[in-house]
Design an enzyme around this catalytic site. Structure first.
Site, mmCIF file in Angstrom:
data_model
loop_
_atom_site.group_PDB
_atom_site.id
_atom_site.type_symbol
_atom_site.label_atom_id
_atom_site.label_comp_id
_atom_site.label_asym_id
_atom_site.label_seq_id
_atom_site.Cartn_x
_atom_site.Cartn_y
_atom_site.Cartn_z
ATOM 1 C CG MET A 110 -0.645 -17.777 -11.869
ATOM 2 S SD MET A 110 -2.391 -17.986 -11.338
ATOM 3 C CE MET A 110 -2.630 -19.623 -11.012
ATOM 4 C CB CYS B 13 -5.357 -13.033 -7.792
ATOM 5 S SG CYS B 13 -4.190 -12.986 -6.575
ATOM 6 N NE ARG C 285 -3.529 -1.990 2.562
ATOM 7 C CZ ARG C 285 -3.315 -3.454 3.196
ATOM 8 N NH1 ARG C 285 -2.425 -3.860 3.537
ATOM 9 N NH2 ARG C 285 -4.338 -4.263 2.786
ATOM 10 C CE LYS D 54 -11.225 -5.486 8.871
ATOM 11 N NZ LYS D 54 -11.155 -6.986 8.417
ATOM 12 C CG ASP E 244 -11.357 -10.342 9.882
ATOM 13 O OD1 ASP E 244 -10.332 -10.369 10.470
ATOM 14 O OD2 ASP E 244 -11.796 -10.062 8.840
ATOM 15 C CG ASN F 210 -10.855 -3.119 4.862
ATOM 16 O OD1 ASN F 210 -9.856 -3.009 4.679
ATOM 17 N ND2 ASN F 210 -11.816 -3.924 5.424
#
Length: 700
Positions: free
Chosen positions: A668, A628, A133, A347, A320, A408
């Site tokens: 990948m 992904c 990030r 959160k 979570d 988030n």
């Protein structure tokens, strides 16, 4: 590998200037409320206070309508949900798998590029995340984390690596997605990994050499081995069972702040592993089930890493509800008394104001609808949990916020000028059910991220919406609110010009009046905007920069949460989605290239597929591929939309990619443990989804 640039005259002395002035990156320059001129944006959040605020005021409410595009730079496929840095007229940023670039901030000319070749080194850890990030800057070095867990310092002049250190064992199911944070002569980094069995920690390294200076573990280890310090001994008393066999979690994957006045580092920790507390500390009562330091804010001594205090946002967390959303330091007046505070909108839906010297809770109020708790007890600081919220008695309980959170990781901003926090808020209800009876401790440390919710099943029920919310930490009430049609909205920048900037998934960068929320300016970027803007000066002129495009797994669930409307409204095909650096200045006259059109579906509506095999593939895709390639194979993040890929038409080629790792070097991951039937099931599921897409586009 670095592509070298010849420094232009204006920044030829960057190395010397950095050592002389930017060594303050952990001192006065990054102090909470420090009085710097705002010309540079040298850290994630700009300063140690992490307010995501720039004091620059050349662009203000009166002239922001004249803001125009100064330049743009196209970027390759990959994660672009990042915040850049700006130092002495150079823009630095990392995209994809931590590929770092330096760009002339006034013109957009690329100066150098460094690729750490993370895809070839990450192995199975490619399955857990995809890119970072943000990055850090200190002592003439650009510092980045990688997917395979390295922390790398790069010479800001040349783009060549200076040092590199492996921050966690190679067999950890982990990755670095957060920005490193500099304080003094040290740089701090944690990692993400609660998708698998890990024991969280953060490490401070020497900026000059990369040598480890200290480490703080966030959950205790096996008591039979002894404890590293008194903090771990204290924490162990809040656990039960044999939690150390699967780590415990509490990773520090995002939030960090620093106060140089007290030399205090603040970290926010993630959820436990697994989610369901019953599995971490079975039938624990009272404090024995709190599980320190899961979902906590922890204050550490900057010199030694020693524990100072903690505040646990959710004791015994089981939903979570990470406390890893950005923490911001501020000096505010409450009840007529000046207070040095830490603020966070994690959160769990409550906005916290905490005394950052003592760790005492000052106040906490919900900033979004909250049903899992009735409030926060002002005396104990503990949540007053709603009856049945812990989903221990079978069935499913629906709660707000969801596991995606009322907020988030997209940064909020705090403006010391307006006294308001600006939160990219979310609203979504989720159902939780107890799946603990079928859960077993993973035997492979590099298991898929799907294991995280085993023992705590989850599903959505309501439409996920979002808003930009201006919130007063003093009154604990909203001042204004701008509704957004989805939960996919970017990080926030506040400026001394009385402005708040935020991008949204529909492709607009908008400037709002900080005091009222009035829309003052809007730019159509032609691509989703989830990254966080910054403001800085180059050659004496104020600029605003932001990077377009998607990445990271928050967006991956959008197809399942928002349904067909998500694809029809936003058309977020990863292959044609524009990924660009956009830089704005007053009087800018630049224009963007015409947007590319989404590719048509590859498979026709009557393409045959095996329904039974496709059902096997559906579960396999959900467990291993959605991060992904998007939920329900609706491409939206960094991976290609596989419903449109010719690869799914060739059984042998598909197996080579999925099982043999033919594209591992390009990001990948290899799934060599998959049986042939599982690989073919995945292909059949993708053929089914491709056919459904073809019928949908044909209007059937």
């Amino acid at each position: 590998m670095a592509r070298i640039w010849k420094p232009r005259a204006g920044i030829a002395m960057l190395g010397a200037l950095t050592l002389a002035t930017l060594a303050l990156s952990g001192g006065a320059l990054l102090a909470a409320g420090s009085a710097d001129d705002g010309a540079d944006w040298p850290a994630y959040g700009r300063t140690g206070a992490a307010q995501h605020y720039s004091p620059l005021a050349e662009i203000d409410q009166g002239n922001v309508a004249r803001l125009g595009l100064a330049w743009s730079l196209d970027l390759p496929l990959g994660n672009t949900q990042v915040q850049p840095l700006a130092v002495d007229g150079v823009l630095y940023f990392a995209t994809g798998l931590s590929v770092v670039r330096a760009v002339d901030a006034a013109t957009g000319r690329q100066l150098w590029e460094y690729d750490p070749q993370a895809a070839g080194k990450a192995g199975k850890n490619l399955r857990f995340g995809w890119g970072v990030r943000g990055i850090a800057f200190a002592q003439g070095k650009v510092i980045t984390g990688t997917q395979d867990g390295r922390l790398i310092a790069i010479d800001a002049m040349t783009g060549k690596p200076v040092w590199s250190v492996q921050t966690y064992p190679s067999d950890y199911p982990a990755y670095i997605s957060g920005a490193p944070r500099v304080f003094g002569d040290k740089v701090l980094i944690g990692y993400g990994g609660t998708a698998g069995p890990t024991r969280g920690y953060v490490t401070a390294y020497d900026v000059a050499t990369g040598q480890q200076r200290w480490r703080f573990w966030t959950v205790p280890g096996n008591p039979a081995d002894g404890f590293e310090n008194e903090a771990m001994k204290m924490a162990a008393r809040t656990w039960a069972g044999e939690w150390w066999k699967f780590g415990g979690g509490a990773d520090v994957w995002n939030a960090t702040a620093y106060d140089p006045e007290t030399d205090t580092v603040y970290i926010g920790t993630g959820s436990g592993y697994p989610w369901n507390r019953q599995l971490r500390s079975a039938d624990a009562k009272g404090d024995r089930g709190d599980n320190l330091f899961v979902c906590s804010i922890i204050a550490l001594d900057g010199k030694t890493g020693a524990y100072k205090w903690h505040y646990q946002v959710v004791p015994g967390e089981t939903w979570d509800f990470d406390a890893t959303m950005d923490m911001e330091l501020a000096d505010i007046t409450i009840a007529g008394k000046p207070r040095k505070v830490l603020i966070q909108a994690p959160k769990n839906g409550f906005f916290y104001v905490i005394d950052r010297i003592t760790g005492q809770l000052i106040s906490a109020e919900p900033f979004v609808p909250v049903t899992w708790a009735k409030g926060i007890d002002p005396k104990t600081g503990r949540p007053i949990e709603a009856e049945g919220a812990r989903y221990r008695d079978g069935g499913m309980v629906f709660l707000q916020p969801s596991g995606m959170g009322g907020h988030n990781w997209m940064p909020m901003a705090y403006s010391p000028k307006s006294g308001l926090a600006y939160i990219p808020a979310n609203q979504f209800e989720m159902g939780y059910g107890d799946g603990s009876k079928t859960w077993t401790i993973p035997t492979d440390r590099t298991v898929s991220g799907a294991v995280n919710i085993a023992g705590g099943e989850a599903m959505g029920r309501s439409r996920a919406t979002g808003a930009l919310l201006a919130w007063s930490p003093v009154t604990q009430k909203p001042v204004w609110r701008v509704e957004h049609p989805s939960y996919l909205n970017g990080g926030v920048l506040a400026t001394g010009g009385g402005l708040v900037f935020q991008g949204t998934v529909d492709g607009y960068l908008t400037a709002y009046a900080a005091d009222s929320g009035k829309v003052l300016w809007r730019f159509d970027a032609g691509a989703p905007l989830m990254g966080t803007p910054i403001a800085y000066k180059a050659n004496g002129r104020e600029y605003v920069s932001v990077i377009t495009g998607l990445g990271m797994n928050l967006v991956a669930s959008a197809g399942a949460i928002m349904g067909p409307d998500f694809e029809r409204r936003y058309r977020l095909d990863p292959q044609t989605q524009a990924r660009r650096v956009l830089t704005f200045a007053l009087g800018g006259k630049g224009t963007l290239p015409a947007p590319a059109s989404p590719a048509p579906p590859v498979a026709a509506a009557d393409t045959p597929f095996d329904k039974d095999a496709a059902m096997i593939g559906l579960y396999a895709f959900a467990a291993h591929c959605g991060t992904c390639h998007g939920a329900l194979a609706i491409g939206s993040t960094q991976g290609p939309d596989l419903r449109r890929s010719p690869l799914i038409l060739d059984r042998a080629a598909f197996a080579q990619v999925v099982k043999a790792g033919a594209l591992e070097a390009r990001g990948m991951p290899r799934f060599g443990e998959f049986e042939d039937g599982k690989v073919e099931g995945l292909r059949q599921y993708l053929l089914q989804r491709s056919a459904e897409l073809a019928r949908d586009q044909a209007g059937q």
